[in-house]
Structures are given as structure tokens and as C-alpha cells.
Motif scaffolding. Structure first.
Motif, PDB file in Angstrom:
ATOM      1  N   ALA A 533     -12.222  -7.085  -4.735  1.00  0.00           N
ATOM      2  CA  ALA A 533     -10.999  -7.093  -3.929  1.00  0.00           C
ATOM      3  C   ALA A 533     -10.188  -8.346  -4.219  1.00  0.00           C
ATOM      4  O   ALA A 533      -8.952  -8.292  -4.315  1.00  0.00           O
ATOM      5  N   ALA A 534     -10.866  -9.477  -4.383  1.00  0.00           N
ATOM      6  CA  ALA A 534     -10.162 -10.728  -4.671  1.00  0.00           C
ATOM      7  C   ALA A 534      -9.416 -10.623  -5.992  1.00  0.00           C
ATOM      8  O   ALA A 534      -8.254 -11.053  -6.105  1.00  0.00           O
ATOM      9  N   ASP A 535     -10.059 -10.040  -7.010  1.00  0.00           N
ATOM     10  CA  ASP A 535      -9.399  -9.870  -8.304  1.00  0.00           C
ATOM     11  C   ASP A 535      -8.164  -8.987  -8.171  1.00  0.00           C
ATOM     12  O   ASP A 535      -7.125  -9.251  -8.789  1.00  0.00           O
ATOM     13  N   PHE A 536      -8.282  -7.954  -7.369  1.00  0.00           N
ATOM     14  CA  PHE A 536      -7.154  -7.035  -7.207  1.00  0.00           C
ATOM     15  C   PHE A 536      -6.012  -7.688  -6.430  1.00  0.00           C
ATOM     16  O   PHE A 536      -4.845  -7.612  -6.827  1.00  0.00           O
ATOM     17  N   HIS A 537      -6.349  -8.342  -5.343  1.00  0.00           N
ATOM     18  CA  HIS A 537      -5.299  -9.001  -4.543  1.00  0.00           C
ATOM     19  C   HIS A 537      -4.591 -10.075  -5.369  1.00  0.00           C
ATOM     20  O   HIS A 537      -3.390 -10.275  -5.233  1.00  0.00           O
ATOM     21  N   LEU A 538      -5.354 -10.750  -6.225  1.00  0.00           N
ATOM     22  CA  LEU A 538      -4.745 -11.773  -7.085  1.00  0.00           C
ATOM     23  C   LEU A 538      -3.675 -11.145  -7.978  1.00  0.00           C
ATOM     24  O   LEU A 538      -2.563 -11.665  -8.107  1.00  0.00           O
ATOM     25  N   LEU A 539      -4.036 -10.031  -8.583  1.00  0.00           N
ATOM     26  CA  LEU A 539      -3.087  -9.340  -9.451  1.00  0.00           C
ATOM     27  C   LEU A 539      -1.869  -8.868  -8.661  1.00  0.00           C
ATOM     28  O   LEU A 539      -0.722  -8.990  -9.099  1.00  0.00           O
ATOM     29  N   TRP A 540      -2.134  -8.332  -7.498  1.00  0.00           N
ATOM     30  CA  TRP A 540      -1.054  -7.876  -6.616  1.00  0.00           C
ATOM     31  C   TRP A 540      -0.102  -9.031  -6.319  1.00  0.00           C
ATOM     32  O   TRP A 540       1.122  -8.898  -6.391  1.00  0.00           O
ATOM     33  N   ASN A 541      -0.682 -10.163  -5.987  1.00  0.00           N
ATOM     34  CA  ASN A 541       0.154 -11.313  -5.644  1.00  0.00           C
ATOM     35  C   ASN A 541       0.951 -11.808  -6.838  1.00  0.00           C
ATOM     36  O   ASN A 541       2.085 -12.266  -6.701  1.00  0.00           O
ATOM     37  N   LYS A 542       0.350 -11.716  -8.007  1.00  0.00           N
ATOM     38  CA  LYS A 542       1.100 -12.111  -9.201  1.00  0.00           C
ATOM     39  C   LYS A 542       2.307 -11.191  -9.388  1.00  0.00           C
ATOM     40  O   LYS A 542       3.357 -11.623  -9.862  1.00  0.00           O
ATOM     41  N   GLY A 543       2.148  -9.939  -9.018  1.00  0.00           N
ATOM     42  CA  GLY A 543       3.240  -8.986  -9.107  1.00  0.00           C
ATOM     43  C   GLY A 543       4.404  -9.328  -8.181  1.00  0.00           C
ATOM     44  O   GLY A 543       5.548  -8.974  -8.444  1.00  0.00           O
ATOM     45  N   ARG A 544       4.077 -10.018  -7.116  1.00  0.00           N
ATOM     46  CA  ARG A 544       5.157 -10.422  -6.201  1.00  0.00           C
ATOM     47  C   ARG A 544       6.023 -11.502  -6.840  1.00  0.00           C
ATOM     48  O   ARG A 544       7.222 -11.563  -6.617  1.00  0.00           O
ATOM     49  N   GLU A 545       5.387 -12.358  -7.623  1.00  0.00           N
ATOM     50  CA  GLU A 545       6.111 -13.431  -8.298  1.00  0.00           C
ATOM     51  C   GLU A 545       6.787 -12.925  -9.567  1.00  0.00           C
ATOM     52  O   GLU A 545       7.934 -13.248  -9.856  1.00  0.00           O
ATOM     53  N   ASP A 546       6.016 -12.133 -10.315  1.00  0.00           N
ATOM     54  CA  ASP A 546       6.425 -11.728 -11.650  1.00  0.00           C
ATOM     55  C   ASP A 546       6.556 -10.204 -11.679  1.00  0.00           C
ATOM     56  O   ASP A 546       5.562  -9.482 -11.757  1.00  0.00           O
ATOM     57  N   ALA A 547       7.793  -9.732 -11.619  1.00  0.00           N
ATOM     58  CA  ALA A 547       8.040  -8.291 -11.495  1.00  0.00           C
ATOM     59  C   ALA A 547       7.471  -7.505 -12.656  1.00  0.00           C
ATOM     60  O   ALA A 547       7.182  -6.313 -12.530  1.00  0.00           O
ATOM     61  N   SER A 548       7.238  -8.150 -13.798  1.00  0.00           N
ATOM     62  CA  SER A 548       6.728  -7.411 -14.954  1.00  0.00           C
ATOM     63  C   SER A 548       5.266  -7.017 -14.768  1.00  0.00           C
ATOM     64  O   SER A 548       4.725  -6.243 -15.551  1.00  0.00           O
TER      65      SER A 548
END
Length: 590
Positions: A533-548
Motif C-alpha cells: 500500500a505504501a508503494d502504491f500511495h507513493l506513486l499516487w502522490n507522485k501523480g499529484r505533483e507530476d501529471a505525467s
RNA sequence: GGACCCGUAGCUCAGCUGGAUAGAGCGCUGCCCUCCGAAGGCAGAGGUCGAAGGUUCGAAUCCUUUCGGGUCCGCCA
């Protein structure tokens, strides 16, 4: 290929070593492992193979490691293999090999991580509470750990039987019958007080909880006043036990077991078979077990030494029927018969285990409360004796659970009738939160069950954190119109370190199942899911910063499908893990 | 007196059955955000793995001793 990429690469390593060292016997490589290195900078995997076989090969490990690395470079999965340290080989996998795990996961779905069938049936016995009242928090941990362990073993490929041993033959059940009889007299309108009644019966009134009221009412309904003795002072009074005891006992145990089954159902815990201690004794299993042990010369009449140090006040030498547990590693020989000739709890449990062995199990597992810790060796001794040392008995001990609310401990006392029942707990926080939380600690560590934390929606609460990850996955897939055929999606768009880290984590799931099952440690599943879950949330959060990095990319259907494959795989692995734990995944939060 | 379990960051706990420079969350410190892809994000400090010996290429992990906490110790289950 195996779902377990570590086992897969270990095959590569051993094949390479066989080529390098054809003169070595096949078992020379048994100790070679391929595992993730602690330090991520060392690559995806590391093997100690050169260290392990260096001595037998009469070669310096570092030289062997260099040769092994060179061979491994030619494997199609390997991007880089390099000798390191005293003789390790670090392996970095090709990214397309890592990406290729996604189709494997999506094809398997929730079955991802399912091990190949293993020979030999395994019996897992858990809960096994006395049928003397509703289940409480202490039982609950054993129930959840046992159920999850059974699920884990099944996931690892074992043929598992889930068993409940009903302790319905001892003094506790007798005390229970007297307590139920009291409720019966009450139902008939006796004016006898509780304390007066307690004076009349052996051992006093032990079970005062009102859960026996319906039992008394049922007895009154079915028998009227036939089980009581009319009394001029307080109306219905106690009759001689021979008039009522057997009937009351049977009715009470049946109703208690029905209640326990309801409790277990509410927790989502199931058993394949319920074995009655009383029935085992009635069918002569105890005598058979004793005869079998006696046939091996393991039974004798003797007097035990008093325990050293603290000698009980009333200790006196006494000749008893003893089992030679010391022949099998126990400290002292153990008594089998009480002075009235009936079996001790231990003796009856030997009969229980003889029954299991006769049913052909290759391995036995028990989940017990830590207060039974002193009982483990003698039971292992008995199973060793009965099976000719061929069937292992593993015991998982669960430590005490302290329930806390508003920072205050909540105490419980079963026999007093005021305690936190399993139902209370489920009503308060929900079944899934109970189950998940019970697995967030090693079984053998004490646990504080914080009623406030368990329903909190924050990072601190692993139940929420893992469910939230799944809900986010489902939310994305819903928004994308529930795409199908993702197992064949082109995956080249997945190249961000956070994306690859997520896949690597998922690829470790089959290996974790195998290791956790072998160690009988279901809590590892909870920790794995938290990491995932931590790995997934990290990726999700990166998506908030970086739309790509967002999963759904307008104008890029191919890249979107690659990311949706990643999301769908994540959801599948979470469901796979929650399935082992017996926790239902949620589609959305709240 | 003995047996079993546990001692890892200030706190709560992991550590994949012996692997490389011991991890996570909370708390703390410093930045960033206040965005419904909501119920925060990033970074940093923080450890002689209770202590002392031993086993070996290598120990938080295995062995011995020891200190501290828990559980248990002949007809309770």
C-alpha cells in the motif's frame, strides 16, 4: 515458470553453477539462496551461492562469484550481474522482465501467489474454547491467527483441514451445568438467592453471566418443573443431580456451542470439523491411546518429584499413571489419570491427537494461548510417540490482548460475566478491522488493541491504509470504464522508478507466501500489504505533483492501458493478500 | 528452583530461519500543500540490536553465561 521470480532466478544460478562445477554433487547447492538484498542499491536480487559452495569447490568465493556473474549475464532476465563483497553476486533484472510480471499477475488475479499443491494434509486446530460462554477478545486473537494461518497454508499449496476441539469433558463443563441449572430455577421463579445457591453446589457458582438466562428458560420450557424439587421455603429448589445433571449439561453445551458458532460466523472464521472431547472419551479413544503407548513401554506407575523451589502447600507424594514424556524431550513424565480414573486434560488431548493421526495428517499445527506454553513439549512428546516421530506438531502461541479505549485499559473476566465479548468488539469496529488488526503483530508479542485507532482514517491505521489503497485502485478502474484485456496491454510506458518498485513488490508476494507459511507467521501478510500500500500511495502522490505519472492520460490510450494494468494488478495482489487474512476488500472508503 | 516467550530509534513494532552500511510508522526538526487523485507531501536528526563471551568468511538472528519483563510449573482446562 514459477510465479516466484526468486525461485526462478535461483534455478538460473544453480544451472550456471552446475556448468561451472560439474564435478560437485547435486546437493552441494542446497544452501544457495537468491533473495532481495537489504540495500536496494545492490540490485534486485543477490545470491550467496559462491560463498556457500566455495569450500566444496576448493575455489576462492570471490573468483567463483566472478565466474558465476559472467554466466548469469547471459540469462535473458538479467540486466547486470556483478560479484560483490566476500563472494556475493548482485543481480539487476531487466526492466522488461519486471514489467512482464504484470501479465502474470493479471492472468492469475486473486490466485496470484497460490503455491503448487504440496503432498501431505495439514491439520490446523484453533479457537478450541471451552463451551462455557461467548467468545471474548482473547479467543478472538487465536481465532483470527488460526484462520489466517490456515488460509496462508492453503495459499502456499497445502491441503488444509481446519479443526475445533471442544473441551466438553472436564470440571469446567460441570461447573457450567450447575450455573445453567441456577438459571433454570430462576426461570421457574425460585426465591433462592444467587449466594444461597452458590453455597449448595460444589466449587461455587462460577459462571454468573446472563448469557445462561436463555438456557434456563429453554430448560423450563421443555421440562417444566420436572428437573426441580418443590420446596416450601423458596418454591422451586435444587433436586438431586442424578435427576437433572446429564440433561442440563447436554442442553447447555449444545446451546453454548451454537452461540460460539454464531460468534465465529460473525468473525468470518470457519472450521471444517468440530471434535468433541467427551465423544472421544466415550468411544474409547483414550483407552486406545493409552494402550498404544503402553505397548511401546511408555506408560508406568510412579511418583513424581515435587516441583523445585516453590512447593505447593498441599503437596504430597502420590503414585500416578505416567507417560514417559522425558524420552521425547520433555522435562518430566506426565500424569494421564486422575484419582477417579478419568483422563487428565493431557490424556484426553492425547486421544484427540491419536484421532488426528488416524485420519492421516502429515503435519499438525495448533494455535494456543500463551498460558498453554508449558504444555507444548509434552504434547509434542505425545505426538512423537504416537506417530513414531514422523508427524511434526507445531504450536503457535498467541499472547494476551489488552483492549484500550480512550487511553484506558478495559479489563475482562469471563467467569464473573463482565468482559468484552467478541461481539462487543465486532459491533464497535467491524469484523474486518478486528481481523486485520489482530494480525498486525507477531502472534507471540503482546498486543494493545486500541479501539480508537482501529477506526481512525489515517496513516497510523494499517487497516485503513491498505483498504484505502485498494479503494483508490478501484476508483481509477471505475473512472476508466472497467477496462478488460489488460493482461495483453503493451507496458513500455511503465518506466518510472516508483512504478517499477511497485511491480517488484508485487513480484515478491509468492515468495512471501511460501516463507510465511513455512514459518507459520500470518502476520507477515499484514506487513506485506502495508508495504505494498505504501508503494502504491507513493506513486499516487507522485501523480499529484507530476501529471505525467497519473494513471489516466488524456490522448495516450496505450500509456493509459499500461498504467491501468499496473493498477489492476495492485488491486489483485491486495485482494489476494486480504483473502489470506479473511478480510474483505472495499470498493470505496466510507 | 526450573521451563518457555520477549528485550532492536524517545514510543509502538518489523527484520524474509546466518548475509553486505539494521528498517517502518508515530513523535521530533525543517521546508511544501490546503489540491475532491480529499481523509496531506518531501527531507533530516535519532541505534555499541539489554550485557559479556563463543561458533565462522559473516551474528540482531545460532550456542553458553548474565541482567530485566511476561507466562507457566503433580489429578485446571
Amino acid at each position: 515458470m514459477s510465479q516466484d521470480i526468486f525461485a526462478h532466478l535461483r534455478g538460473r544460478v544453480i544451472a550456471a553453477l552446475r556448468e561451472l562445477l560439474p564435478e560437485l554433487p547435486g546437493d552441494a547447492f542446497a544452501r544457495a539462496t537468491v533473495e532481495p538484498p537489504r540495500e536496494a542499491a545492490h540490485g534486485d536480487m543477490a545470491t550467496n551461492a559462491a560463498l556457500v559452495v566455495g569450500k566444496a569447490a576448493r575455489q576462492p568465493p570471490q573468483k567463483l562469484a566472478a565466474a558465476l556473474a559472467e554466466r548469469l549475464m547471459q540469462a535473458p532476465e538479467v540486466a547486470e550481474a556483478a560479484p560483490a563483497g566476500p563472494g556475493f553476486v548482485n543481480i539487476r533484472l531487466r526492466e522488461d522482465f519486471i514489467r512482464a510480471q504484470l501479465p502474470a499477475i493479471l492472468t492469475a488475479g486473486e490466485d496470484y501467489g497460490q503455491g503448487a499443491p504440496k503432498p501431505g494434509r495439514v491439520n490446523v486446530e484453533y479457537v478450541s474454547a471451552n463451551p462455557t460462554g461467548p467468545m471474548h477478545v482473547g479467543h478472538c486473537r487465536g481465532a483470527v491467527v488460526g484462520d489466517a494461518l490456515a488460509g496462508l497454508l492453503a495459499k502456499a499449496g497445502h491441503d488444509v483441514t481446519r479443526e475445533y476441539y471442544i473441551n466438553d469433558a472436564g470440571a469446567q463443563v460441570q461447573a457450567l451445568a450447575y450455573a445453567a441449572y441456577w438459571r433454570y430455577l430462576q426461570a421457574l421463579g425460585t426465591t433462592l438467592t444467587e449466594d444461597e445457591y452458590a453455597q449448595l453446589i460444589p466449587g461455587g457458582l462460577q459462571y454468573r453471566g446472563d448469557y445462561l438466562v436463555p438456557v434456563g428458560e429453554a430448560l423450563a420450557r421443555h421440562h417444566g418443573d420436572a428437573l426441580a424439587e418443590a420446596n416450601t421455603v423458596h418454591g422451586p429448589g435444587m433436586a438431586g443431580p442424578d435427576r437433572w445433571f446429564a440433561e442440563v449439561r447436554e442442553t447447555t453445551v449444545a446451546m453454548m456451542m451454537a452461540m460460539i458458532r454464531d460468534d465465529l460466523a460473525a468473525l468470518g472464521v470457519r472450521h471444517d470439523i468440530f471434535v468433541s472431547e467427551a465423544a472421544l472419551v466415550a468411544e474409547g479413544k483414550l483407552d486406545q491411546a493409552e494402550a498404544k503407548l503402553a505397548g511401546q513401554g511408555l506408560i508406568y506407575r510412579g511418583v513424581l518429584e515435587p516441583p523445585k523451589g516453590k512447593t505447593p502447600e498441599d503437596w504430597e507424594p502420590r503414585e500416578q499413571t505416567l507417560f514417559r514424556a522425558t524420552d521425547f524431550g520433555d522435562e518430566v513424565d506426565r500424569p494421564l489419570r486422575k484419582s477417579d480414573g478419568s483422563g487428565t486434560y493431557f490424556a484426553n488431548d492425547i486421544a484427540n491427537h491419536l484421532g488426528k493421526l488416524e485420519r492421516g495428517f502429515a503435519a499438525l499445527v495448533h494455535v494456543w494461548g500463551a498460558d498453554h506454553g508449558g504444555y507444548v513439549k509434552r504434547m509434542q512428546a505425545a505426538v512423537a510417540a504416537l506417530s513414531g516421530r514422523t508427524v511434526p506438531l507445531d504450536v503457535v502461541l498467541t499472547q494476551i490482548v489488552h483492549v484500550v479505549k480512550d487511553g484506558q485499559p478495559v479489563r475482562m473476566s469471563k467467569r464473573a460475566g463482565s468482559y468484552i465479548t467478541l461481539r462487543d468488539l465486532i459491533d464497535e469496529v467491524g469484523r474486518d478491522a478486528v481481523r486485520f488488526t489482530m494480525l498486525t503483530r507477531k502472534a507471540d508479542a503482546q498486543m494493545e488493541f486500541d479501539l480508537d485507532l482501529v477506526v481512525q482514517q489515517s496513516r497510523d491505521n494499517p487497516v485503513f491504509y491498505v483498504q484505502y489503497a485498494h479503494a483508490r485502485c478501484r476508483s481509477v478502474l471505475r473512472a476508466a470504464g472497467e477496462p478488460t484485456g489488460l493482461a495483453t496491454a503493451p507496458l513500455d510506458a511503465l518506466s518510472d522508478p516508483a512504478e517499477l518498485a511497485l511491480i517488484r513488490r508485487m513480484a515478491a508476494w509468492p515468495r512471501l507466501v511460501e516463507a510465511a507459511a513455512a514459518a507459520r507467521e500470518p502476520h507477515r501478510v499484514a506487513f506485506f500489504l502495508n508495504d505494498l500500500a505504501a508503494d502504491f500511495h507513493l506513486l499516487w502522490n507522485k501523480g499529484r505533483e507530476d501529471a505525467s505519472l497519473r494513471f489516466i492520460q488524456e490522448g495516450d490510450p496505450e500509456g493509459t492501458r499500461a498504467r491501468l494494468a499496473l493498477v489492476a494488478a495492485t488491486a489483485a495482489v491486495i485482494r489476494s493478500g486480504l483473502g489470506v487474512m479473511g478480510v474483505a476488500p472495499v470498493e470505496e472508503m466510507r
